[in-house]
Design a protein around this motif. Structure first.
Motif, PDB file in Angstrom:
ATOM      1  N   LEU A 160      43.690  27.864  27.596  1.00 33.25           N
ATOM      2  CA  LEU A 160      43.421  29.183  28.157  1.00 33.25           C
ATOM      3  C   LEU A 160      44.060  30.241  27.276  1.00 33.25           C
ATOM      4  CD1 LEU A 160      44.437  28.223  31.790  1.00 33.25           C
ATOM      5  CD2 LEU A 160      42.097  28.637  31.012  1.00 33.25           C
ATOM      6  N   CYS A 161      43.549  31.448  27.339  1.00 34.56           N
ATOM      7  CA  CYS A 161      44.134  32.579  26.630  1.00 34.56           C
ATOM      8  C   CYS A 161      44.473  33.632  27.680  1.00 34.56           C
ATOM      9  CB  CYS A 161      43.140  33.117  25.612  1.00 34.56           C
ATOM     10  SG  CYS A 161      43.787  34.473  24.621  1.00 34.56           S
ATOM     11  N   ASP A 162      45.764  33.979  27.795  1.00 30.13           N
ATOM     12  CA  ASP A 162      46.157  34.940  28.821  1.00 30.13           C
ATOM     13  C   ASP A 162      45.864  36.371  28.378  1.00 30.13           C
ATOM     14  OD1 ASP A 162      48.258  35.790  27.157  1.00 30.13           O
ATOM     15  OD2 ASP A 162      49.832  34.861  28.375  1.00 30.13           O
ATOM     16  N   GLN A 163      46.172  37.314  29.236  1.00 27.13           N
ATOM     17  CA  GLN A 163      45.839  38.721  28.981  1.00 27.13           C
ATOM     18  C   GLN A 163      46.563  39.287  27.765  1.00 27.13           C
ATOM     19  OE1 GLN A 163      46.826  40.086  32.923  1.00 27.13           O
ATOM     20  NE2 GLN A 163      44.680  40.071  33.540  1.00 27.13           N
ATOM     21  N   ALA A 164      47.681  38.686  27.380  1.00 26.64           N
ATOM     22  CA  ALA A 164      48.427  39.140  26.204  1.00 26.64           C
ATOM     23  C   ALA A 164      47.937  38.470  24.924  1.00 26.64           C
ATOM     24  CB  ALA A 164      49.916  38.867  26.394  1.00 26.64           C
ATOM     25  N   GLY A 165      46.946  37.571  25.044  1.00 29.18           N
ATOM     26  CA  GLY A 165      46.425  36.872  23.877  1.00 29.18           C
ATOM     27  C   GLY A 165      47.137  35.576  23.561  1.00 29.18           C
ATOM     28  N   LYS A 166      48.060  35.160  24.433  1.00 30.69           N
ATOM     29  CA  LYS A 166      48.822  33.927  24.229  1.00 30.69           C
ATOM     30  C   LYS A 166      47.991  32.724  24.660  1.00 30.69           C
ATOM     31  CE  LYS A 166      52.996  31.600  25.751  1.00 30.69           C
ATOM     32  NZ  LYS A 166      54.097  31.636  26.711  1.00 30.69           N
ATOM     33  N   SER A 167      47.964  31.677  23.840  1.00 35.26           N
ATOM     34  CA  SER A 167      47.251  30.444  24.134  1.00 35.26           C
ATOM     35  C   SER A 167      48.140  29.531  24.973  1.00 35.26           C
ATOM     36  CB  SER A 167      46.864  29.750  22.828  1.00 35.26           C
ATOM     37  OG  SER A 167      46.155  28.576  23.093  1.00 35.26           O
ATOM     38  N   ILE A 168      47.575  29.019  26.077  1.00 33.08           N
ATOM     39  CA  ILE A 168      48.311  28.163  26.991  1.00 33.08           C
ATOM     40  C   ILE A 168      47.485  26.911  27.247  1.00 33.08           C
ATOM     41  CG2 ILE A 168      49.254  27.970  29.326  1.00 33.08           C
ATOM     42  CD1 ILE A 168      49.415  31.129  29.164  1.00 33.08           C
ATOM     43  N   SER A 169      48.092  25.745  27.116  1.00 30.28           N
ATOM     44  CA  SER A 169      47.408  24.477  27.374  1.00 30.28           C
ATOM     45  C   SER A 169      47.901  23.906  28.697  1.00 30.28           C
ATOM     46  CB  SER A 169      47.698  23.471  26.266  1.00 30.28           C
ATOM     47  OG  SER A 169      47.175  23.922  25.047  1.00 30.28           O
ATOM     48  N   VAL A 170      46.946  23.550  29.574  1.00 29.94           N
ATOM     49  CA  VAL A 170      47.268  22.969  30.872  1.00 29.94           C
ATOM     50  C   VAL A 170      46.689  21.563  30.906  1.00 29.94           C
ATOM     51  CG1 VAL A 170      47.002  23.177  33.367  1.00 29.94           C
ATOM     52  CG2 VAL A 170      47.156  25.250  31.964  1.00 29.94           C
ATOM     53  N   ARG A 171      47.552  20.590  31.148  1.00 28.00           N
ATOM     54  CA  ARG A 171      47.084  19.215  31.237  1.00 28.00           C
ATOM     55  C   ARG A 171      46.105  19.092  32.403  1.00 28.00           C
ATOM     56  NH1 ARG A 171      51.290  14.203  31.107  1.00 28.00           N
ATOM     57  NH2 ARG A 171      50.427  13.767  33.158  1.00 28.00           N
ATOM     58  N   LEU A 172      44.968  18.429  32.176  1.00 27.94           N
ATOM     59  CA  LEU A 172      43.913  18.394  33.177  1.00 27.94           C
ATOM     60  C   LEU A 172      44.336  17.734  34.480  1.00 27.94           C
ATOM     61  CD1 LEU A 172      40.637  17.760  31.168  1.00 27.94           C
ATOM     62  CD2 LEU A 172      41.817  19.906  31.686  1.00 27.94           C
ATOM     63  N   ASP A 173      45.210  16.742  34.431  1.00 31.06           N
ATOM     64  CA  ASP A 173      45.639  16.123  35.682  1.00 31.06           C
ATOM     65  C   ASP A 173      46.683  16.960  36.420  1.00 31.06           C
ATOM     66  OD1 ASP A 173      47.578  15.491  33.759  1.00 31.06           O
ATOM     67  OD2 ASP A 173      47.938  13.484  34.562  1.00 31.06           O
TER      68      ASP A 173
END
Length: 92
Positions: free
Chosen positions: A58-71
């Protein structure tokens, strides 16, 4: 390498890929190690595999990339609260 990853259903995986390809704006909910829930407003970007687990990028409103494990991903909604995706093993 992650050994406790629980793969998600293939149909659910396909929905996440479609949301990422469309760069859909979402409110993501993910479980935290302490049992809490994190909510994040972001844009879907990619679904990838790393270290034996799958992640929604995901890319947050500040442009930072965030990875969330699907489980760990509990659900995705529109900013208006319409449910787009929900983990099958999560009770309504």
């Amino acid at each position: 390498m992650t050994t406790d990853y629980r793969p998600i259903d293939c149909d659910q995986h396909s929905v996440l890929e479609l949301l990422a390809m469309r760069r859909t704006q979402v409110v993501a909910e993910a479980s935290l190690p302490d049992g809490g829930v994190q909510r994040l407003r972001a844009q879907g970007r990619d679904v990838l595999t790393r270290d034996g687990a799958e992640y929604l990028v995901l890319c947050d409103q500040a442009g930072k990339s965030i990875s969330v494990r699907l489980d760990h991903l509990l659900g995705l909604s529109t900013r208006d609260g319409e449910r787009l995706w929900r983990q099958k093993n999560v009770a309504e």
